[in-house]
Structure formats: structure tokens, C-alpha cells
Design an enzyme around this catalytic site. Structure first.
Site, short mmCIF file in Angstrom:
data_model
loop_
_atom_site.label_atom_id
_atom_site.label_comp_id
_atom_site.label_asym_id
_atom_site.label_seq_id
_atom_site.Cartn_x
_atom_site.Cartn_y
_atom_site.Cartn_z
N TYR A 124 0.84 -1.20 0.00
CA TYR A 124 0.00 0.00 0.00
C TYR A 124 0.87 1.25 0.00
O TYR A 124 2.01 1.24 0.43
CB TYR A 124 -0.91 0.03 1.24
CG TYR A 124 -0.11 0.19 2.52
CD1 TYR A 124 0.15 1.45 3.04
CD2 TYR A 124 0.42 -0.91 3.16
CE1 TYR A 124 0.91 1.60 4.19
CE2 TYR A 124 1.18 -0.77 4.31
CZ TYR A 124 1.42 0.49 4.82
OH TYR A 124 2.19 0.64 5.95
N PHE A 154 2.08 9.61 3.37
CA PHE A 154 2.31 9.52 4.81
C PHE A 154 2.81 8.15 5.24
O PHE A 154 3.34 8.00 6.33
CB PHE A 154 1.06 9.93 5.61
CG PHE A 154 -0.13 9.03 5.41
CD1 PHE A 154 -0.27 7.87 6.14
CD2 PHE A 154 -1.11 9.37 4.49
CE1 PHE A 154 -1.36 7.04 5.96
CE2 PHE A 154 -2.21 8.56 4.30
CZ PHE A 154 -2.33 7.38 5.03
N ASP A 155 2.64 7.13 4.39
CA ASP A 155 3.14 5.79 4.71
C ASP A 155 3.10 4.93 3.46
O ASP A 155 2.23 5.11 2.60
CB ASP A 155 2.29 5.16 5.82
CG ASP A 155 2.95 3.95 6.47
OD1 ASP A 155 4.17 3.73 6.26
OD2 ASP A 155 2.26 3.21 7.19
N PHE A 192 -5.67 19.61 24.92
CA PHE A 192 -5.69 20.27 26.24
C PHE A 192 -4.37 20.98 26.49
O PHE A 192 -3.39 20.76 25.77
CB PHE A 192 -5.99 19.26 27.35
CG PHE A 192 -5.05 18.10 27.40
CD1 PHE A 192 -3.97 18.09 28.27
CD2 PHE A 192 -5.23 17.00 26.57
CE1 PHE A 192 -3.10 17.02 28.31
CE2 PHE A 192 -4.36 15.91 26.61
CZ PHE A 192 -3.29 15.93 27.49
N TYR A 245 -9.41 7.41 10.65
CA TYR A 245 -9.07 7.63 12.06
C TYR A 245 -10.07 8.52 12.77
O TYR A 245 -9.81 9.00 13.87
CB TYR A 245 -7.66 8.20 12.17
CG TYR A 245 -6.63 7.19 11.72
CD1 TYR A 245 -6.18 6.19 12.58
CD2 TYR A 245 -6.14 7.20 10.42
CE1 TYR A 245 -5.28 5.24 12.17
CE2 TYR A 245 -5.22 6.26 9.99
CZ TYR A 245 -4.80 5.28 10.86
OH TYR A 245 -3.90 4.34 10.44
N ILE A 257 -7.72 0.23 9.58
CA ILE A 257 -8.89 1.10 9.57
C ILE A 257 -10.01 0.48 8.72
O ILE A 257 -9.73 -0.25 7.76
CB ILE A 257 -8.53 2.53 9.09
CG1 ILE A 257 -7.94 2.52 7.68
CG2 ILE A 257 -7.61 3.22 10.09
CD1 ILE A 257 -7.66 3.89 7.10
#
Length: 146
Positions: free
Chosen positions: A14, A24-25, A78, A69, A43
Site C-alpha cells: 500500500y 504519509f506511509d 488540552f 481515524y 482502519i
């Protein structure tokens, strides 16, 4: 010709890309990804895209954030005061941190912003909220029982 179906262990090469084409990968040039369809180790959109493919088949699939995701969750962002961290820790935007929970779970965090008065941390997956494109090649289907 055999087609990948639920419960089968498959191997897939892939390349994952963002909407702007940034990779990204990828497994190309390395070992293909092996997983069992239906066990939710990848996923959902990726798993669904492999279903029905035969060995040697290629496919390009667009996976919306909700099938990848998930959406970016503002509740997982936060802020902490800088003195919460060890004094010798040089925090930088993009830095990955991990937080060990009392129950043994590990939470992965990314430093989103650093100012003199506040450090902003983000516990979302780095690809949360992003639509993804995968170029897939099914390279193997394990026989049942192996």
C-alpha cells in the site's frame, strides 16, 4: 480466482496519501502489510477496500476521515503549564510523547503548541480528521487453517 473475504489473512502492498498527494506511509520497497479481514487491525475503509480483491489486483480508494481515524476531537486537545514537565525536557511542536495511565493504557500525545505560559497537547491520532487515499495491491491470501 480467489478473492479476499472476511476471516482470511491477506498481504497487501500500500501507499497512503493525504488529499494534497503527500505520502504519509508506504510498504512499497519493504514488507507488505499482513492482516486478517474482520479482526479490525486496520482502519475500516482499508479493510473494506481489500474485500473482493484477487491476488495481483490493484485498486486506488479514497477513505473519508470517518472510515479512517475519525474526526478530529477538540476534547482531546488540552493545555498544561510548562512546569508540569521535567525542567530538562525541551518541548517542540510536533514532538510525540506518551503518557502511561494508572490502568496500564498508554496514551500517545503530540505537542501542538508551546509558549512561555502554556503547552498544548493533542491526543488525537495524527491522521484524525483527514481524508486518505490508498493505492493497494493484494499480494497474497493465506489458505484457511494456516
Amino acid at each position: 480466482m480467489a478473492q479476499a473475504k472476511n476471516g482470511e489473512t491477506v498481504t497487501v502492498h500500500y501507499t497512503g496519501k493525504l488529499a494534497d498527494g503527500t505520502v504519509f506511509d508506504t510498504s512499497v520497497g519493504g514488507e507488505p502489510l499482513e492482516f486478517t479481514i474482520g479482526e479490525r487491525h486496520v482502519i475500516p475503509g482499508f479493510e473494506q477496500a481489500v474485500m473482493g480483491m484477487g491476488i495481483g489486483d490493484t485498486r486506488t480508494v479514497d477513505i473519508p476521515a470517518q472510515e479512517a481515524y475519525g474526526d478530529h476531537n477538540a476534547d482531546l486537545v488540552f493545555q498544561l503549564e510548562p512546569d508540569t514537565f521535567p525542567p530538562d525536557m525541551d518541548l517542540e511542536v510536533g514532538q510525540q510523547l506518551q503518557l502511561d495511565q494508572p490502568d496500564g493504557r498508554v496514551v500517545h500525545l503530540m505537542v501542538a503548541d508551546v509558549t512561555e505560559s502554556m503547552v498544548t497537547l493533542d491526543a488525537n491520532h495524527p491522521l484524525a480528521g483527514k481524508d486518505l487515499t490508498f493505492e493497494l495491491e493484494l499480494v497474497g491470501i493465506a489458505e484457511q487453517g494456516q
